[in-house]
Scaffold this motif. Structure first.
Motif, PDB file in Angstrom:
ATOM      1  N   THR A 188       5.177   4.319   0.313  1.00  0.00           N
ATOM      2  CA  THR A 188       4.623   3.138  -0.143  1.00  0.00           C
ATOM      3  C   THR A 188       5.231   1.744   0.849  1.00  0.00           C
ATOM      4  O   THR A 188       6.527   2.125   1.402  1.00  0.00           O
ATOM      5  CB  THR A 188       4.804   2.673  -1.567  1.00  0.00           C
ATOM      6  N   THR A 189       4.895   0.592   0.748  1.00  0.00           N
ATOM      7  CA  THR A 189       5.420  -0.369   1.307  1.00  0.00           C
ATOM      8  C   THR A 189       6.746  -0.716   0.730  1.00  0.00           C
ATOM      9  O   THR A 189       7.606  -1.336   1.099  1.00  0.00           O
ATOM     10  CB  THR A 189       4.547  -1.602   1.521  1.00  0.00           C
ATOM     11  N   THR A 206      -5.377   6.243  -8.666  1.00  0.00           N
ATOM     12  CA  THR A 206      -3.907   6.763  -8.109  1.00  0.00           C
ATOM     13  C   THR A 206      -3.064   5.274  -8.145  1.00  0.00           C
ATOM     14  O   THR A 206      -3.394   4.309  -7.370  1.00  0.00           O
ATOM     15  CB  THR A 206      -3.948   7.384  -6.912  1.00  0.00           C
ATOM     16  N   LEU A 207      -1.788   5.165  -8.845  1.00  0.00           N
ATOM     17  CA  LEU A 207      -1.123   4.183  -8.849  1.00  0.00           C
ATOM     18  C   LEU A 207      -0.342   4.234  -7.631  1.00  0.00           C
ATOM     19  O   LEU A 207       0.004   5.282  -6.938  1.00  0.00           O
ATOM     20  CB  LEU A 207      -0.261   4.298  -9.769  1.00  0.00           C
ATOM     21  N   LEU A 208      -0.004   2.768  -6.789  1.00  0.00           N
ATOM     22  CA  LEU A 208       0.729   2.891  -5.694  1.00  0.00           C
ATOM     23  C   LEU A 208       1.988   3.841  -5.803  1.00  0.00           C
ATOM     24  O   LEU A 208       2.464   4.413  -4.593  1.00  0.00           O
ATOM     25  CB  LEU A 208       1.114   1.433  -5.329  1.00  0.00           C
ATOM     26  N   GLU A 209       2.803   3.670  -7.005  1.00  0.00           N
ATOM     27  CA  GLU A 209       4.021   4.247  -7.060  1.00  0.00           C
ATOM     28  C   GLU A 209       3.951   5.708  -6.736  1.00  0.00           C
ATOM     29  O   GLU A 209       4.913   6.611  -6.733  1.00  0.00           O
ATOM     30  CB  GLU A 209       4.706   4.054  -8.571  1.00  0.00           C
ATOM     31  N   GLU A 210       2.615   6.321  -7.160  1.00  0.00           N
ATOM     32  CA  GLU A 210       2.389   7.764  -7.013  1.00  0.00           C
ATOM     33  C   GLU A 210       2.230   8.317  -5.526  1.00  0.00           C
ATOM     34  O   GLU A 210       2.314   9.505  -5.283  1.00  0.00           O
ATOM     35  CB  GLU A 210       1.400   8.310  -7.739  1.00  0.00           C
ATOM     36  N   LYS A 224      -4.243  10.306   2.178  1.00  0.00           N
ATOM     37  CA  LYS A 224      -4.836   9.248   1.119  1.00  0.00           C
ATOM     38  C   LYS A 224      -4.273   7.928   1.436  1.00  0.00           C
ATOM     39  O   LYS A 224      -3.124   8.014   1.540  1.00  0.00           O
ATOM     40  CB  LYS A 224      -4.904   9.720  -0.297  1.00  0.00           C
ATOM     41  N   LEU A 225      -4.982   6.788   1.594  1.00  0.00           N
ATOM     42  CA  LEU A 225      -4.203   5.540   1.816  1.00  0.00           C
ATOM     43  C   LEU A 225      -4.988   4.607   1.004  1.00  0.00           C
ATOM     44  O   LEU A 225      -6.205   4.734   0.699  1.00  0.00           O
ATOM     45  CB  LEU A 225      -4.738   5.294   3.472  1.00  0.00           C
ATOM     46  N   ALA A 226      -4.058   3.892   0.492  1.00  0.00           N
ATOM     47  CA  ALA A 226      -4.339   2.756  -0.204  1.00  0.00           C
ATOM     48  C   ALA A 226      -3.740   1.324  -0.047  1.00  0.00           C
ATOM     49  O   ALA A 226      -2.618   1.153   0.521  1.00  0.00           O
ATOM     50  CB  ALA A 226      -3.922   2.970  -1.885  1.00  0.00           C
ATOM     51  N   MET A 227      -4.432   0.188   0.166  1.00  0.00           N
ATOM     52  CA  MET A 227      -4.059  -0.884   0.588  1.00  0.00           C
ATOM     53  C   MET A 227      -4.581  -1.946  -0.421  1.00  0.00           C
ATOM     54  O   MET A 227      -5.784  -2.054  -0.855  1.00  0.00           O
ATOM     55  CB  MET A 227      -4.538  -1.197   1.720  1.00  0.00           C
ATOM     56  N   GLY A 279       0.867  -1.049   0.054  1.00  0.00           N
ATOM     57  CA  GLY A 279       0.100   0.037   0.005  1.00  0.00           C
ATOM     58  C   GLY A 279       0.920   1.166   0.001  1.00  0.00           C
ATOM     59  O   GLY A 279       2.250   1.439   0.004  1.00  0.00           O
ATOM     60  N   GLY A 280       0.174   2.496  -0.008  1.00  0.00           N
ATOM     61  CA  GLY A 280       0.630   3.594  -0.061  1.00  0.00           C
ATOM     62  C   GLY A 280      -0.071   4.561   1.012  1.00  0.00           C
ATOM     63  O   GLY A 280      -1.169   4.376   1.087  1.00  0.00           O
ATOM     64  N   ALA A 281       0.684   5.905   1.262  1.00  0.00           N
ATOM     65  CA  ALA A 281      -0.030   6.778   1.794  1.00  0.00           C
ATOM     66  C   ALA A 281       0.595   8.183   1.546  1.00  0.00           C
ATOM     67  O   ALA A 281       1.701   8.305   1.270  1.00  0.00           O
ATOM     68  CB  ALA A 281       0.130   6.864   3.497  1.00  0.00           C
ATOM     69  N   THR A 282      -0.322   9.108   1.347  1.00  0.00           N
ATOM     70  CA  THR A 282      -0.050  10.574   0.915  1.00  0.00           C
ATOM     71  C   THR A 282      -0.813  11.598   1.653  1.00  0.00           C
ATOM     72  O   THR A 282      -1.861  11.575   1.617  1.00  0.00           O
ATOM     73  CB  THR A 282      -0.386  10.681  -0.589  1.00  0.00           C
ATOM     74  N   ASN A 283      -0.083  12.698   1.931  1.00  0.00           N
ATOM     75  CA  ASN A 283      -0.671  13.854   2.565  1.00  0.00           C
ATOM     76  C   ASN A 283      -1.423  14.524   1.385  1.00  0.00           C
ATOM     77  O   ASN A 283      -0.638  14.840   0.463  1.00  0.00           O
ATOM     78  CB  ASN A 283       0.177  14.737   3.259  1.00  0.00           C
ATOM     79  N   LEU A 284      -2.504  14.950   1.231  1.00  0.00           N
ATOM     80  CA  LEU A 284      -3.243  15.671   0.369  1.00  0.00           C
ATOM     81  C   LEU A 284      -2.759  17.027   0.185  1.00  0.00           C
ATOM     82  O   LEU A 284      -2.550  17.653   1.330  1.00  0.00           O
ATOM     83  CB  LEU A 284      -4.673  15.701   0.453  1.00  0.00           C
ATOM     84  N   LYS A 285      -2.156  17.505  -0.724  1.00  0.00           N
ATOM     85  CA  LYS A 285      -1.681  19.022  -1.182  1.00  0.00           C
ATOM     86  C   LYS A 285      -2.844  20.096  -0.791  1.00  0.00           C
ATOM     87  O   LYS A 285      -2.611  21.094  -0.340  1.00  0.00           O
ATOM     88  CB  LYS A 285      -1.152  19.225  -2.467  1.00  0.00           C
TER      89      LYS A 285
END
Length: 87
Positions: free
Chosen positions: A70-71, A62-66, A21-24, A8-14
């Protein structure tokens, strides 16, 4: 996520630095375990950060790489030394 075998991944929204934003991907039981923790409102680190709401966006592509973290890159991230993550 890693200790639960998830990717997964996580991003603080601009647009709002208070929103993450979290993806798993992986075991639905393990994902639900994390979601249950987040929904509980308990602190996720020793700074007292906590989720105030959790929602799903099925339209997100959104792709995980973005994601910022990420893990795949979490161990290379320059974390502040005085933060301890509980989740």
């Amino acid at each position: 996520m890693q200790k639960r075998g998830l990717v997964g991944g996580a991003t603080n929204l601009k647009s709002d630095h208070n929103v993450v934003k979290l993806a798993m991907k992986g075991s639905s039981d393990k994902i639900e375990e994390i979601l249950t923790f987040l929904r509980s409102g308990r602190a996720i680190n020793n700074w007292g950060a906590r989720a105030t709401s959790v929602s799903e966006d099925p339209q997100d592509t959104t792709l995980l790489e973005e994601y910022q973290v990420t893990t795949a890159n979490v161990d290379q991230h320059n974390w502040k030394k005085n933060v301890t993550f509980y989740l």
